[in-house]
Design an enzyme around this catalytic site. Structure first.
Site, short mmCIF file in Angstrom:
data_model
loop_
_atom_site.label_atom_id
_atom_site.label_comp_id
_atom_site.label_asym_id
_atom_site.label_seq_id
_atom_site.Cartn_x
_atom_site.Cartn_y
_atom_site.Cartn_z
N LYS A 118 65.62 13.87 -97.70
CA LYS A 118 64.74 13.43 -98.79
C LYS A 118 63.29 13.43 -98.32
O LYS A 118 62.92 12.68 -97.41
CB LYS A 118 65.09 12.00 -99.23
CG LYS A 118 64.29 11.60 -100.48
CD LYS A 118 64.31 10.11 -100.74
CE LYS A 118 63.08 9.40 -100.24
NZ LYS A 118 61.82 9.82 -100.89
N GLY A 132 58.78 6.71 -91.02
CA GLY A 132 58.02 6.02 -92.06
C GLY A 132 57.65 4.62 -91.61
O GLY A 132 57.46 4.38 -90.41
N SER A 133 57.57 3.72 -92.56
CA SER A 133 57.08 2.38 -92.25
C SER A 133 58.14 1.53 -91.54
O SER A 133 59.34 1.77 -91.69
CB SER A 133 56.64 1.67 -93.53
OG SER A 133 57.74 1.55 -94.40
N THR A 134 57.69 0.53 -90.81
CA THR A 134 58.61 -0.37 -90.10
C THR A 134 59.44 -1.17 -91.11
O THR A 134 60.63 -1.40 -90.88
CB THR A 134 57.80 -1.28 -89.16
OG1 THR A 134 57.12 -0.42 -88.22
CG2 THR A 134 58.68 -2.23 -88.38
N VAL A 144 60.53 -0.23 -94.10
CA VAL A 144 61.64 0.58 -94.61
C VAL A 144 62.62 0.92 -93.47
O VAL A 144 63.83 0.94 -93.69
CB VAL A 144 61.13 1.85 -95.33
CG1 VAL A 144 62.29 2.75 -95.73
CG2 VAL A 144 60.33 1.47 -96.57
N GLY A 145 62.10 1.10 -92.26
CA GLY A 145 62.98 1.34 -91.11
C GLY A 145 64.02 0.24 -90.96
O GLY A 145 65.19 0.48 -90.70
N GLU A 177 61.55 6.45 -86.43
CA GLU A 177 60.21 6.72 -85.88
C GLU A 177 59.25 6.01 -86.81
O GLU A 177 59.06 6.43 -87.94
CB GLU A 177 60.00 8.23 -85.84
CG GLU A 177 59.01 8.64 -84.78
CD GLU A 177 57.65 8.77 -85.36
OE1 GLU A 177 56.88 7.77 -85.28
OE2 GLU A 177 57.33 9.84 -85.90
N CYS A 215 50.99 8.12 -87.39
CA CYS A 215 51.65 6.98 -86.73
C CYS A 215 51.08 6.76 -85.34
O CYS A 215 51.07 5.66 -84.84
CB CYS A 215 53.14 7.21 -86.68
SG CYS A 215 53.59 8.79 -86.00
N GLU A 217 49.12 -2.02 -89.00
CA GLU A 217 48.85 -0.60 -89.15
C GLU A 217 48.14 -0.37 -90.48
O GLU A 217 48.68 -0.69 -91.53
CB GLU A 217 50.16 0.19 -89.11
CG GLU A 217 49.95 1.68 -89.20
CD GLU A 217 51.25 2.46 -89.06
OE1 GLU A 217 52.22 2.15 -89.78
OE2 GLU A 217 51.28 3.40 -88.25
P1 NAP Z 1 57.74 4.43 -96.50
O1 NAP Z 1 57.93 3.64 -97.74
O2 NAP Z 1 58.34 3.96 -95.24
O3 NAP Z 1 58.26 5.90 -96.84
C1 NAP Z 1 58.90 6.79 -95.95
C2 NAP Z 1 60.10 7.42 -96.62
O4 NAP Z 1 61.12 6.44 -96.82
C3 NAP Z 1 59.80 7.98 -98.01
O5 NAP Z 1 60.55 9.17 -98.19
C4 NAP Z 1 60.28 6.86 -98.89
O6 NAP Z 1 60.57 7.19 -100.21
C5 NAP Z 1 61.52 6.41 -98.17
N1 NAP Z 1 62.00 5.10 -98.57
C6 NAP Z 1 61.31 4.08 -99.16
N2 NAP Z 1 62.13 3.02 -99.39
C7 NAP Z 1 63.35 3.37 -98.93
C8 NAP Z 1 64.61 2.71 -98.89
N3 NAP Z 1 64.79 1.47 -99.34
N4 NAP Z 1 65.66 3.36 -98.35
C9 NAP Z 1 65.53 4.61 -97.87
N5 NAP Z 1 64.37 5.30 -97.89
C10 NAP Z 1 63.29 4.69 -98.42
O7 NAP Z 1 56.24 4.67 -96.24
P2 NAP Z 1 55.09 4.78 -97.37
O8 NAP Z 1 55.31 3.91 -98.51
O9 NAP Z 1 54.98 6.18 -97.70
O10 NAP Z 1 53.85 4.25 -96.53
C11 NAP Z 1 53.69 2.87 -96.30
C12 NAP Z 1 53.21 2.62 -94.89
O11 NAP Z 1 54.16 3.13 -93.96
C13 NAP Z 1 51.93 3.32 -94.50
O12 NAP Z 1 50.80 2.67 -94.92
C14 NAP Z 1 52.06 3.36 -93.01
O13 NAP Z 1 51.65 2.16 -92.43
C15 NAP Z 1 53.53 3.55 -92.78
N6 NAP Z 1 53.90 4.96 -92.53
C16 NAP Z 1 54.20 5.35 -91.27
C17 NAP Z 1 54.52 6.67 -91.01
C18 NAP Z 1 54.85 7.15 -89.64
O14 NAP Z 1 54.72 8.33 -89.36
N7 NAP Z 1 55.31 6.32 -88.76
C19 NAP Z 1 54.53 7.61 -92.04
C20 NAP Z 1 54.23 7.18 -93.34
C21 NAP Z 1 53.93 5.85 -93.57
P3 NAP Z 1 59.41 7.17 -101.32
O15 NAP Z 1 59.07 8.58 -101.43
O16 NAP Z 1 60.03 6.62 -102.56
O17 NAP Z 1 58.30 6.29 -100.84
#
Ligand code: NAP
Ligand code: MG
Length: 501
Positions: A193, A246-248, A250-251, A269, A303, A400
């Protein structure tokens, strides 16, 4: 029968307008989602809709898993020799090379990153990653283990089966490559996804994978939202491995879902708040340039961003002067303009989050040295921002931000900076600038992070492991280490004449 459909981009973006099917990619076909709904993809440069993609549902995840299982049992997995898997991955890499401009344009359109940077960095790195893992495909092997003469024991490194992968929007193509390349090289099938904000390159890659000749069902991409498609993947009973970037927050949810469903294996990650340390004896010119890149590359949406810049007392004033000049000279603007370094933030949500952090920094008493405002009047642009006079417990120092916002902090000596650098929940990366090799190494060894750079910043390579200490993640991607994420070790014991006692 699901229908195959075609969306045409409604704005020509560069010479040679792009148009392709933006359905879900399941079992080698582009199909509508089971509810028939779509998600608009917005251009962050102007807030306008570029196109729409199918919105997947948990039912579509089931279909993708079914396709993945069938392919794994028949045309892929242990039924398809490693060298041929490698050939297909190399073919995919060659197709990516042929489509470099188009892939870079899609990244610039959907994410807002500069076209030239997407071309020379994101696409090029994604290609190297696919080629690197293509090379591993026929080099996966177990070993024979000596026990006693009457026993023959050996291990096999078998692919897991259907693996789930969930990726973010900051490096849409590169994260796609980091995920699918090791999984496919080791013989797994994939249900991936992409982020709801940046699904276009993942979909385009499915077209290229189809053209390369991957059997149907080997690679499946289900576009959709995290709380539906993402959670269906992480809680699926027939997916036995999930890899997430992605985010901590959601991780944590992914790990919970894995624990509550089938205890699937998890790699995460996650975020960072990486320290970038400049000692008095650093080459100042170099330190300034790399520090600028460290925090402002990809508009701070990285990140591994070096968001906490620690500068030793003796050079603090001079560093700040030059770092300010360098940051002021950043060209912010249209991602398709040839000299742009910084485009818009990816979405209105991220723009608001970052402005929220800037506001909180001011409210908590930090001083805005430069920036802190919106850039321009349309799209989601933010000025490169530097905060001074921060305190360790301020949100802008601890959390972050994921935007073009740095804090510059003065330190006294090595002991002081190591303590401050490690005073974080995260541990993804760090850098140290000094001409003293001993100090570079001893400091690097004391920092709790998965990646350390001495005298540069932010460079990763496909053959080097990447991942985090502490809440920055679990496991390592890339390099030989990544192969363990996608294989199960089986020990086989054969009795060659051993009698029961
Ligand atoms: P995110 O919510 O963690 O999104 C990453 C992925 O996870 C997206 O594909 C997202 O889907 C999916 N996701 C969201 N909720 C989920 C769930 N309950 N179960 C499974 N998958 C799920 O990150 P974001 O909202 O895009 O960004 C928020 C913050 O995360 C940023 O401000 C940043 O601090 C951090 N971030 C970190 C990294 C990294 O490389 N470590 C990358 C991006 C963001 P959707 O498409 O619906 O959101
Ligand atoms: Mg999200």
């Amino acid at each position: 029968m699901p229908t195959i459909f075609n969306h045409v981009f409604n704005t020509p973006v560069y010479e040679g307008e792009v148009s392709f099917s933006t359905g879900l990619f399941i079992n080698g076909e582009f199909v509508d989602g089971s509810d028939g709904t779509t998600i608009d993809v917005v251009n962050p440069t102007n807030g306008k809709v570029i196109t729409s993609v199918s919105e997947g549902t948990p039912k579509d995840v089931d279909l993708a898993v079914e396709a993945g299982e069938k392919a794994f049992e028949t045309t892929w997995g242990l039924n398809y020799p490693g060298n041929k898997r490698g050939l297909l991955l190399n073919k995919l890499a060659s197709l990516m090379e042929e489509h470099t401009d188009e892939l870079a344009a899609l990244e610039a359109l959907g994410n807002g990153k500069a076209f030239n940077i997407a071309r020379s960095r994101d696409v090029a790195s994604a290609i190297s990653c696919v080629r690197y893992f293509a090379g591993w495909a026929d080099k996966i092997s177990g070993r024979a283990i000596e026990t006693i003469e009457e026993r023959f024991t050996y291990t096999r490194h078998e692919p897991i089966g259907v693996v789930g992968q969930i990726i973010p929007w900051n490096f849409p193509l590169l994260m796609f490559a980091w995920k699918i390349a090791p999984a496919l090289a080791t013989g797994n099938t994939v249900v991936l996804k992409p982020s709801e904000f940046t699904p276009l390159t993942a979909i385009r890659m499915c077209h290229l994978a189809k053209e390369a000749g991957f059997p149907p069902g080997v690679l499946n991409v289900v576009t959709g939202y995290g709380n539906t498609v993402g959670s269906a993947i992480s809680s699926h009973m027939r997916i036995h491995k999930v890899a997430f970037t992605g985010s901590t927050i959601v991780g944590r949810k992914i790990m919970e879902a894995a624990a509550k469903s089938n205890l699937k294996n998890v790699t995460l990650e996650l975020g960072g708040k990486s320290p970038n340390i400049i000692f008095n004896d650093a080459n100042l010119e170099e330190a300034v340039s790399w520090s600028m890149l460290g925090i402002f590359y990809n508009h701070g949406q990285s990140c591994l961003a070096g968001s906490r810049i620690f500068v030793q007392e003796g050079i603090y004033d001079e560093f700040l002067k030059r770092f300010t000049e360098k940051s002021r000279s950043i060209k912010v603007g249209d991602p398709f303009a040839p000299d742009t370094f910084q485009g818009p933030q990816v979405s209105k949500i991220q723009y608001d989050r970052i402005m929220g952090y800037i506001h909180s920094g001011k409210k908590e008493g930090a001083k805005i040295h430069i920036g802190g405002e919106r850039h321009g009047s349309e799209g989601y642009f933010i000025q490169p921002t530097i905060f001074l006079d921060t305190k360790p417990d301020m949100r802008i120092v601890k959390e972050e931000i994921f935007g073009p916002v740095s804090v510059v902090i003065k330190f006294k000596d090595e002991e002081d900076v190591v303590r401050q650098a490690n005073d974080t929940l995260y541990g993804l990366a760090a850098a140290v600038f000094t001409k003293d090799v001993n100090r570079a190494i001893t400091t690097a060894h004391k920092i709790k992070a998965g990646t350390l750079w001495a005298n540069f910043y932010g460079v990763t390579s496909p053959n080097v492991p990447f991942g985090g200490f502490k809440q920055s993640g679990i496991g390592r991607e890339m390099g030989e280490y990544a192969l363990n994420n996608y294989t199960e070790v089986k020990a086989i014991h054969v009795n060659l004449g051993m009698k029961m006692m």
